[in-house]
Design a protein around this motif. Structure first.
Motif, PDB file in Angstrom:
ATOM      1  N   ARG A   1       1.493   0.321 -13.696  1.00  0.00           N
ATOM      2  CA  ARG A   1       0.591   0.206 -14.849  1.00  0.00           C
ATOM      3  C   ARG A   1      -0.823  -0.120 -14.381  1.00  0.00           C
ATOM      4  NH1 ARG A   1      -1.760  -3.549 -17.547  1.00  0.00           N
ATOM      5  NH2 ARG A   1      -0.644  -5.252 -16.557  1.00  0.00           N
ATOM      6  N   ILE A   2      -0.946  -1.039 -13.448  1.00  0.00           N
ATOM      7  CA  ILE A   2      -2.258  -1.416 -12.921  1.00  0.00           C
ATOM      8  C   ILE A   2      -2.908  -0.207 -12.250  1.00  0.00           C
ATOM      9  CG2 ILE A   2      -3.441  -2.833 -11.194  1.00  0.00           C
ATOM     10  CD1 ILE A   2      -1.282  -5.010 -11.812  1.00  0.00           C
ATOM     11  N   PHE A   3      -2.129   0.521 -11.460  1.00  0.00           N
ATOM     12  CA  PHE A   3      -2.668   1.688 -10.769  1.00  0.00           C
ATOM     13  C   PHE A   3      -3.177   2.717 -11.770  1.00  0.00           C
ATOM     14  CE2 PHE A   3      -2.732   5.673  -8.533  1.00  0.00           C
ATOM     15  CZ  PHE A   3      -3.349   5.320  -7.343  1.00  0.00           C
ATOM     16  N   LYS A   4      -2.404   2.975 -12.811  1.00  0.00           N
ATOM     17  CA  LYS A   4      -2.826   3.953 -13.822  1.00  0.00           C
ATOM     18  C   LYS A   4      -4.154   3.544 -14.460  1.00  0.00           C
ATOM     19  CE  LYS A   4       1.296   6.280 -15.441  1.00  0.00           C
ATOM     20  NZ  LYS A   4       2.215   6.468 -16.566  1.00  0.00           N
ATOM     21  N   GLN A   5      -4.330   2.246 -14.717  1.00  0.00           N
ATOM     22  CA  GLN A   5      -5.578   1.767 -15.310  1.00  0.00           C
ATOM     23  C   GLN A   5      -6.753   1.974 -14.369  1.00  0.00           C
ATOM     24  OE1 GLN A   5      -4.356  -2.315 -16.435  1.00  0.00           O
ATOM     25  NE2 GLN A   5      -5.333  -1.832 -18.375  1.00  0.00           N
ATOM     26  N   LEU A   6      -6.548   1.745 -13.092  1.00  0.00           N
ATOM     27  CA  LEU A   6      -7.631   1.850 -12.122  1.00  0.00           C
ATOM     28  C   LEU A   6      -7.920   3.287 -11.705  1.00  0.00           C
ATOM     29  CD1 LEU A   6      -6.766  -1.194  -9.829  1.00  0.00           C
ATOM     30  CD2 LEU A   6      -8.524  -1.064 -11.592  1.00  0.00           C
TER      31      LEU A   6
ATOM     32  N   ALA B   1     -10.596  -7.924 -10.437  1.00  0.00           N
ATOM     33  CA  ALA B   1      -9.487  -8.255 -11.334  1.00  0.00           C
ATOM     34  C   ALA B   1      -8.161  -8.080 -10.612  1.00  0.00           C
ATOM     35  CB  ALA B   1      -9.536  -7.380 -12.582  1.00  0.00           C
ATOM     36  N   LEU B   2      -8.064  -7.032  -9.796  1.00  0.00           N
ATOM     37  CA  LEU B   2      -6.856  -6.812  -9.015  1.00  0.00           C
ATOM     38  C   LEU B   2      -6.664  -7.931  -8.002  1.00  0.00           C
ATOM     39  CD1 LEU B   2      -4.442  -5.015  -8.431  1.00  0.00           C
ATOM     40  CD2 LEU B   2      -5.893  -3.684  -6.901  1.00  0.00           C
ATOM     41  N   LEU B   3      -7.754  -8.398  -7.394  1.00  0.00           N
ATOM     42  CA  LEU B   3      -7.685  -9.530  -6.463  1.00  0.00           C
ATOM     43  C   LEU B   3      -7.054 -10.736  -7.147  1.00  0.00           C
ATOM     44  CD1 LEU B   3      -8.628 -11.205  -3.879  1.00  0.00           C
ATOM     45  CD2 LEU B   3     -10.728 -11.601  -5.164  1.00  0.00           C
ATOM     46  N   ILE B   4      -7.493 -11.013  -8.343  1.00  0.00           N
ATOM     47  CA  ILE B   4      -6.954 -12.156  -9.087  1.00  0.00           C
ATOM     48  C   ILE B   4      -5.481 -11.947  -9.391  1.00  0.00           C
ATOM     49  CG2 ILE B   4      -7.071 -13.394 -11.287  1.00  0.00           C
ATOM     50  CD1 ILE B   4     -10.157 -12.963 -11.085  1.00  0.00           C
TER      51      ILE B   4
ATOM     52  N   ARG C   1      -1.137   4.857  -4.776  1.00  0.00           N
ATOM     53  CA  ARG C   1      -0.043   4.170  -5.469  1.00  0.00           C
ATOM     54  C   ARG C   1       0.915   3.481  -4.486  1.00  0.00           C
ATOM     55  NH1 ARG C   1       1.398   5.130 -10.641  1.00  0.00           N
ATOM     56  NH2 ARG C   1       0.225   7.063 -10.625  1.00  0.00           N
ATOM     57  N   GLU C   2       1.234   4.133  -3.387  1.00  0.00           N
ATOM     58  CA  GLU C   2       2.168   3.558  -2.412  1.00  0.00           C
ATOM     59  C   GLU C   2       1.595   2.315  -1.746  1.00  0.00           C
ATOM     60  OE1 GLU C   2       5.352   4.453  -2.258  1.00  0.00           O
ATOM     61  OE2 GLU C   2       4.735   5.785  -3.886  1.00  0.00           O
ATOM     62  N   GLU C   3       0.302   2.317  -1.456  1.00  0.00           N
ATOM     63  CA  GLU C   3      -0.332   1.133  -0.866  1.00  0.00           C
ATOM     64  C   GLU C   3      -0.297  -0.033  -1.849  1.00  0.00           C
ATOM     65  OE1 GLU C   3      -3.584   2.959   2.240  1.00  0.00           O
ATOM     66  OE2 GLU C   3      -3.987   3.167   0.092  1.00  0.00           O
ATOM     67  N   LEU C   4      -0.535   0.260  -3.114  1.00  0.00           N
ATOM     68  CA  LEU C   4      -0.505  -0.788  -4.130  1.00  0.00           C
ATOM     69  C   LEU C   4       0.907  -1.335  -4.303  1.00  0.00           C
ATOM     70  CD1 LEU C   4      -2.240  -2.385  -6.110  1.00  0.00           C
ATOM     71  CD2 LEU C   4      -1.772  -0.642  -7.819  1.00  0.00           C
ATOM     72  N   LYS C   5       1.899  -0.460  -4.255  1.00  0.00           N
ATOM     73  CA  LYS C   5       3.288  -0.903  -4.401  1.00  0.00           C
ATOM     74  C   LYS C   5       3.718  -1.840  -3.273  1.00  0.00           C
ATOM     75  CE  LYS C   5       5.359   2.780  -7.101  1.00  0.00           C
ATOM     76  NZ  LYS C   5       6.366   3.832  -7.128  1.00  0.00           N
TER      77      LYS C   5
END
Length: 87
Positions: free
Chosen positions: A75-80, A7-10, A62-66
């Motif tokens: 928000r996405i990070f918190k869900q995952l 889902a994150l890929l999408i 979180r920093e890698e996702l940002k």
């Protein structure tokens, strides 16, 4: 977990205007048969995870996702991050 990564890929790919839903589907459908099987799904999720895990420690924090600059990355990070450990 694999479902969340896919889902994150999408989300990541669709946040980039160059990719359409068809582009994403075709990229994941490695054998071009018009279907995404379990192995293609897992391969796409694994590749996405490796791209996100910039420091190669086996976690996405979180920093890698940002760093990928997608809207609502917190928000996405918190869900995952189900266990709340920040990775």
């Amino acid at each position: 977990m694999i479902r969340n990564i896919f889902a994150l890929l999408i989300v990541i790919m669709s946040a980039t205007p160059v990719f359409s839903a068809t582009d994403i589907f075709n990229k994941v459908d490695a054998d071009g048969n018009g279907k995404i099987d379990r192995m293609e799904y897992r391969d796409a999720a694994d590749k996405t995870f490796k791209k996100l895990d910039k420091n190669g420690n086996g976690y996405v924090d979180r920093e890698e996702l940002k760093k990928i600059n997608i809207p609502e990355s917190d928000r996405i990070f918190k869900q995952l991050d189900k266990n709340g450990d920040g990775r």
